[in-house]
Design a protein around this motif. Structure first.
Motif, PDB file in Angstrom:
ATOM      1  N   VAL A  62     -83.659  76.299 162.254  1.00 45.64           N
ATOM      2  CA  VAL A  62     -83.076  76.343 163.618  1.00 45.64           C
ATOM      3  C   VAL A  62     -81.719  75.429 163.679  1.00 45.64           C
ATOM      4  O   VAL A  62     -80.846  76.138 164.288  1.00 45.64           O
ATOM      5  N   GLY A  63     -81.279  74.270 163.326  1.00 46.45           N
ATOM      6  CA  GLY A  63     -80.212  73.741 163.438  1.00 46.45           C
ATOM      7  C   GLY A  63     -80.589  72.403 164.216  1.00 46.45           C
ATOM      8  O   GLY A  63     -81.755  72.223 164.660  1.00 46.45           O
ATOM      9  N   ALA A  64     -79.807  71.234 164.350  1.00 42.99           N
ATOM     10  CA  ALA A  64     -79.957  70.364 165.146  1.00 42.99           C
ATOM     11  C   ALA A  64     -80.134  70.671 166.752  1.00 42.99           C
ATOM     12  O   ALA A  64     -79.824  71.816 167.002  1.00 42.99           O
ATOM     13  N   SER A  65     -80.509  69.820 167.581  1.00 45.97           N
ATOM     14  CA  SER A  65     -80.838  70.163 168.719  1.00 45.97           C
ATOM     15  C   SER A  65     -79.564  70.814 169.683  1.00 45.97           C
ATOM     16  O   SER A  65     -79.861  71.700 170.379  1.00 45.97           O
ATOM     17  N   GLY A 125     -87.896  63.347 168.852  1.00 49.98           N
ATOM     18  CA  GLY A 125     -87.817  62.255 168.001  1.00 49.98           C
ATOM     19  C   GLY A 125     -87.492  62.854 166.518  1.00 49.98           C
ATOM     20  O   GLY A 125     -88.449  63.510 166.113  1.00 49.98           O
ATOM     21  N   CYS A 126     -86.656  62.171 165.765  1.00 55.07           N
ATOM     22  CA  CYS A 126     -86.323  62.640 164.318  1.00 55.07           C
ATOM     23  C   CYS A 126     -87.273  61.786 163.446  1.00 55.07           C
ATOM     24  O   CYS A 126     -87.399  60.727 163.199  1.00 55.07           O
ATOM     25  N   ASN A 127     -88.275  62.826 162.717  1.00 58.33           N
ATOM     26  CA  ASN A 127     -89.046  62.333 161.818  1.00 58.33           C
ATOM     27  C   ASN A 127     -88.667  62.386 160.449  1.00 58.33           C
ATOM     28  O   ASN A 127     -89.242  61.990 159.566  1.00 58.33           O
ATOM     29  N   VAL A 128     -87.235  62.774 160.323  1.00 60.88           N
ATOM     30  CA  VAL A 128     -86.739  62.708 159.009  1.00 60.88           C
ATOM     31  C   VAL A 128     -85.797  61.534 158.953  1.00 60.88           C
ATOM     32  O   VAL A 128     -85.704  60.830 157.751  1.00 60.88           O
ATOM     33  N   GLY A 129     -85.303  60.939 159.944  1.00 62.51           N
ATOM     34  CA  GLY A 129     -84.248  59.672 159.768  1.00 62.51           C
ATOM     35  C   GLY A 129     -82.902  60.031 159.674  1.00 62.51           C
ATOM     36  O   GLY A 129     -82.204  59.143 159.414  1.00 62.51           O
ATOM     37  N   ALA A 130     -82.584  61.264 160.088  1.00 59.72           N
ATOM     38  CA  ALA A 130     -81.160  61.751 159.850  1.00 59.72           C
ATOM     39  C   ALA A 130     -80.435  61.573 161.245  1.00 59.72           C
ATOM     40  O   ALA A 130     -79.177  61.616 161.284  1.00 59.72           O
ATOM     41  N   LYS A 131     -81.019  61.321 162.360  1.00 58.40           N
ATOM     42  CA  LYS A 131     -80.373  61.167 163.641  1.00 58.40           C
ATOM     43  C   LYS A 131     -79.874  59.623 163.671  1.00 58.40           C
ATOM     44  O   LYS A 131     -80.806  58.838 163.326  1.00 58.40           O
ATOM     45  N   ASN A 132     -78.639  59.431 163.951  1.00 55.39           N
ATOM     46  CA  ASN A 132     -78.196  58.117 163.881  1.00 55.39           C
ATOM     47  C   ASN A 132     -78.340  57.487 165.162  1.00 55.39           C
ATOM     48  O   ASN A 132     -77.707  57.165 165.761  1.00 55.39           O
ATOM     49  N   VAL A 137     -74.635  62.946 167.018  1.00 57.07           N
ATOM     50  CA  VAL A 137     -74.665  61.674 165.728  1.00 57.07           C
ATOM     51  C   VAL A 137     -75.931  62.068 164.940  1.00 57.07           C
ATOM     52  O   VAL A 137     -76.994  61.546 165.163  1.00 57.07           O
ATOM     53  N   VAL A 138     -75.738  62.964 164.180  1.00 55.02           N
ATOM     54  CA  VAL A 138     -76.623  63.164 163.059  1.00 55.02           C
ATOM     55  C   VAL A 138     -76.121  63.138 161.643  1.00 55.02           C
ATOM     56  O   VAL A 138     -74.605  63.634 161.499  1.00 55.02           O
ATOM     57  N   SER A 139     -76.566  62.988 160.622  1.00 58.39           N
ATOM     58  CA  SER A 139     -76.102  62.709 159.276  1.00 58.39           C
ATOM     59  C   SER A 139     -76.542  64.113 158.709  1.00 58.39           C
ATOM     60  O   SER A 139     -77.564  64.245 158.371  1.00 58.39           O
ATOM     61  N   ALA A 158     -80.356  63.419 154.639  1.00 59.48           N
ATOM     62  CA  ALA A 158     -79.594  64.529 155.288  1.00 59.48           C
ATOM     63  C   ALA A 158     -80.510  65.144 156.263  1.00 59.48           C
ATOM     64  O   ALA A 158     -81.791  65.436 156.137  1.00 59.48           O
ATOM     65  N   CYS A 159     -79.912  65.568 157.217  1.00 59.42           N
ATOM     66  CA  CYS A 159     -80.630  66.375 158.437  1.00 59.42           C
ATOM     67  C   CYS A 159     -81.260  67.702 157.916  1.00 59.42           C
ATOM     68  O   CYS A 159     -80.577  68.463 156.912  1.00 59.42           O
ATOM     69  N   THR A 160     -82.464  68.195 158.165  1.00 58.00           N
ATOM     70  CA  THR A 160     -83.080  69.247 157.639  1.00 58.00           C
ATOM     71  C   THR A 160     -82.795  70.430 158.467  1.00 58.00           C
ATOM     72  O   THR A 160     -83.446  71.488 158.273  1.00 58.00           O
ATOM     73  N   ARG A 161     -82.166  70.112 159.648  1.00 56.80           N
ATOM     74  CA  ARG A 161     -81.980  71.389 160.643  1.00 56.80           C
ATOM     75  C   ARG A 161     -83.196  71.722 161.283  1.00 56.80           C
ATOM     76  O   ARG A 161     -83.356  73.091 161.583  1.00 56.80           O
ATOM     77  N   CYS A 162     -84.190  70.767 161.414  1.00 56.74           N
ATOM     78  CA  CYS A 162     -85.574  71.256 162.069  1.00 56.74           C
ATOM     79  C   CYS A 162     -85.513  71.509 163.504  1.00 56.74           C
ATOM     80  O   CYS A 162     -86.405  72.077 164.319  1.00 56.74           O
ATOM     81  N   GLY A 163     -84.317  70.931 164.228  1.00 61.00           N
ATOM     82  CA  GLY A 163     -84.267  71.083 165.538  1.00 61.00           C
ATOM     83  C   GLY A 163     -85.517  70.203 166.573  1.00 61.00           C
ATOM     84  O   GLY A 163     -85.290  70.328 167.636  1.00 61.00           O
ATOM     85  N   ASP A 164     -85.881  69.310 166.087  1.00 67.01           N
ATOM     86  CA  ASP A 164     -86.834  68.388 166.718  1.00 67.01           C
ATOM     87  C   ASP A 164     -86.122  67.025 167.262  1.00 67.01           C
ATOM     88  O   ASP A 164     -86.857  66.096 167.695  1.00 67.01           O
ATOM     89  N   CYS A 165     -84.830  66.990 167.318  1.00 64.54           N
ATOM     90  CA  CYS A 165     -84.197  65.844 167.953  1.00 64.54           C
ATOM     91  C   CYS A 165     -84.689  65.264 169.218  1.00 64.54           C
ATOM     92  O   CYS A 165     -84.700  64.036 169.446  1.00 64.54           O
ATOM     93  N   CYS A 166     -84.865  66.096 170.095  1.00 64.82           N
ATOM     94  CA  CYS A 166     -85.323  65.586 171.445  1.00 64.82           C
ATOM     95  C   CYS A 166     -86.726  65.146 171.508  1.00 64.82           C
ATOM     96  O   CYS A 166     -87.321  64.632 172.349  1.00 64.82           O
TER      97      CYS A 166
HETATM   98  S1  SF4 Z   1     -84.884  66.138 164.223  1.00 65.79           S
HETATM   99 FE1  SF4 Z   1     -82.631  66.594 164.546  1.00 65.79          FE
HETATM  100  S2  SF4 Z   1     -81.477  65.193 163.182  1.00 65.79           S
HETATM  101 FE2  SF4 Z   1     -83.543  64.948 162.539  1.00 65.79          FE
HETATM  102  S3  SF4 Z   1     -83.549  66.421 160.802  1.00 65.79           S
HETATM  103 FE3  SF4 Z   1     -84.365  67.418 162.645  1.00 65.79          FE
HETATM  104  S4  SF4 Z   1     -82.459  68.488 163.305  1.00 65.79           S
HETATM  105 FE4  SF4 Z   1     -81.845  66.926 161.944  1.00 65.79          FE
END
Ligand code: SF4
Ligand SMILES: Cc1cc2nc3c(=O)[nH]c(=O)nc-3n(C[C@H](O)[C@H](O)[C@H](O)COP(=O)(O)OP(=O)(O)OC[C@H]3O[C@@H](n4cnc5c(N)ncnc54)[C@H](O)[C@@H]3O)c2cc1C
Length: 541
Positions: free
Chosen positions: A325-328, A198-205, A172-174, A188-196
């Motif tokens: 990195v990519g999403a989590s 907490g998403c500081n970009v606002g891209a995780k739905n 569930v990522v934009s 859009a997701c920056t593929r930072c990998g920090d989903c777990c």
């Molecule tokens: S935290 Fe996850 S959803 Fe949010 S930008 Fe990074 S990889 Fe994408």
């Protein structure tokens, strides 16, 4: 900076049409649907509200946000319930587990719903509609660039060991900027990998960016840092919800009344509230607490393999000079056993949040990896053996014979012998094979020398207030209403809508099914109370 959804507790009214307890997937769906039906809805959430940009980015933040065993002070984002037999990790905040999860959204194997553990009614159109609504509102999709990510490629290299190639996982990522169905603009997701983390970009739905703003768009009132203790009937119809401010265990109980109460505090939270309610005189089924499943959930590592993996988040803004990195979770291998469902499993390659980076070398010191860890300490976690370390999330099946009990007033897992569940040996064998194929060392539990010990842990607690045909077989009926005894009489106006009602392991990540079942519960509630609501997009008020 986004606008907060919650309001001060001083503005809480004495009575609402509906009180929703908890704000994860179940609570978000309940609040949105009943507010859309024109009900005056109040949401009570024990955790704090985190706006995009406020999630932990440093190790000190992670420490400050970690509550051990429910905590007694200010609520933190990560609730680690240490147990005698098993540990559980859940999210705590406005949005529940959606704030800190990897967002993988899968449907279980059809054989899961063929299990007689489910009441016969939980099949067919309403469940399908629930999944369709979950799809519309959470919008899972696979990363179109998944196959190019180093962690995906490294999984592909090892995959012959399991006889299946990896596929891109739906999360569930934009992956493209959009305005979502609740009217919230998401980059859009920056593929930072920090989903777990907490998403500081606002891209995780998350629920905090989807169902909850939709509820507020329809005049729901949300209150955070409110810990519900128990519920009680008021006269023939109606309920009282007893609570205290979170972290103020000694302050007197306050209460709010409602015609309808929806408990959506998660498997541990809702079961805990029902157990305390029973202690305070509410008659409930003896099955309450039973049927707990850890969903065969395991996290483990393949340390220092031959190939670069990049499975540590890089944060936002990204740490300079570090590869994407990519999403989590981007890739997964689905091992399907056509003859024995319990042997099916899914291996996902995961990413640890960037804020944990400084701790990782320390975790990996024991067991002859000292040189590698020293290198990582010197060079950081984006080079050397930690850059070649896979994080694996695995989901499979257990027999759901755990039990949630109250210990010092808090939910704890009672499951002697859980380590002997066959799933753990099966997953060990699968991961050993994967690691060997990449020349990596299989690290089952790097935290075994900490307070966690060698016990299993899960981030997918299911059950505890499970659905059943009657009170002899379940805690709630197929509509989510608690049974008053071993028979079929239920408490009208009281509902449970979250992971606690699921009566068995799902064998896949649960958020999609929890959301679909909550949508189904709300559709049935609406039929019973002759309510109508639309499910199309809303705009921000
Ligand atoms: S935290 Fe996850 S959803 Fe949010 S930008 Fe990074 S990889 Fe994408
Ligand atoms: C690190 C991690 C990664 C995960 N990854 C995935 C994944 O990729 N895919 C997936 O499907 N699932 C994943 N999960 C699991 C998923 O997030 C949960 O299954 C899901 O959030 C459960 O939804 P829920 O509605 O049942 O409860 P929750 O989301 O847990 O929400 C319950 C809410 O109730 C609140 N609450 C509890 N007690 C009280 C009380 N007494 N008073 C008031 N409020 C209360 C809690 O603070 C919480 O906000 C992950 C979980 C974690 C921790």
């Amino acid at each position: 900076m986004p606008t907060p959804l919650s309001r001060p507790l001083s503005s809480l009214r004495q009575h609402y049409d509906v009180v929703v307890v908890g704000s994860g997937y179940g609570g978000g769906v309940a609040a949105s649907r009943l507010a859309r039906a024109g009900k005056r809805v109040c949401v009570l959430e024990r955790g704090r509200e985190y706006l995009t940009g406020q999630f932990p980015s440093k190790l000190t933040d992670i420490r400050a946000e970690t509550m051990l065993s429910g905590g007694t002070g200010k609520p933190g984002l990560y609730d680690v319930r240490l147990g005698e037999h098993m540990h559980v990790l859940v999210g705590c905040g406005l949005g529940g587990g959606s704030l800190v999860n990897a967002g993988v959204a899968l449907r279980p194997d059809a054989r899961v719903f063929a299990d007689p553990a489910w009441p016969a009614e939980v099949h067919g159109d309403l469940l399908e509609e629930g999944y369709a609504l979950a799809e519309t509102w959470l919008r899972p999709s696979a990363d179109p660039e998944a196959a190019g990510l180093t962690k995906f490629r490294a999984l592909a290299t090892a995959s012959p060991a399991l006889g299946q190639p990896p596929e891109a996982a739906r999360t569930v990522v934009s992956f493209a900027a959009n305005t979502n169905p609740a009217g919230v603009a998401q980059p859009a997701c920056t593929r930072c990998g920090d989903c777990c983390g907490g998403c500081n970009v606002g891209a995780k739905n998350t629920v905090a960016l989807t169902y909850l703003p939709d509820a507020v768009n329809h005049r729901a009132e949300i209150f955070t840092q409110v810990r519900v203790e128990h519920v009680a009937r008021t006269g023939a119809a109606g309920w009282r919800v007893f609570f205290r401010p979170s972290g103020e265990a000694k302050s007197p109980l306050s209460d709010v009344s409602a015609d309808i109460v929806v408990l959506s505090a998660g498997s541990l939270g809702s079961t805990e509230i029902l157990l305390r309610s029973r202690d305070n005189g509410l008659p409930l089924s003896d099955r309450l607490g039973h049927g707990f499943s850890a969903n065969g959930d395991i996290i483990a590592f393949g340390y220092g393999g031959r190939e670069r993996v990049n499975a540590v988040g890089i944060g936002h803004p990204a740490r300079a000079g570090v590869p994407t990195v990519g999403a989590s979770v981007s890739g997964q291998i689905i091992v399907n056993d056509a003859n024995d469902l319990s042997r099916s499993l899914i291996v996902q390659e995961g990413v640890l949040p960037s804020a944990l980076g400084p701790l990782l070398p320390v975790f990996f010191v024991p067991g002859g990896r000292i040189l590698g860890a020293a290198h990582a300490l010197f060079k950081g976690v984006y080079d050397g053996p930690l850059a070649r370390t896979h994080t694996f999330f695995v989901v499979s099946h257990d027999d759901a014979t755990g039990r949630i009990v109250l210990k010092d007033g808090r939910a704890a897992i009672d499951w002697p012998g859980v380590m002997d569940q066959p799933v753990y040996a099966r997953v060990d064998a699968a991961l050993e094979a994967l690691c060997k194929a990449n020349g990596a060392a299989y690290v089952k539990n790097p935290l075994s020398e900490t307070v966690m010990g060698a016990k299993p842990a899960t981030a997918h607690p299911l059950g505890g207030s499970v659905m059943g045909t009657d009170g002899a077989h379940g805690t709630v009926d197929h509509k989510g209403r608690p049974f008053a005894d071993a028979g079929v009489s239920v408490h009208e106006g009281l509902y449970v809508a979250d992971g606690s009602v699921i009566p068995r392991s799902l064998g896949c990540n649960p958020l999609f099914t929890i959301t679909a079942l909550a949508e189904r519960t709300m559709a049935l509630l609406a039929l019973d109370y002759q309510l109508r609501y639309g499910t199309g997009p809303s705009t921000q008020s």
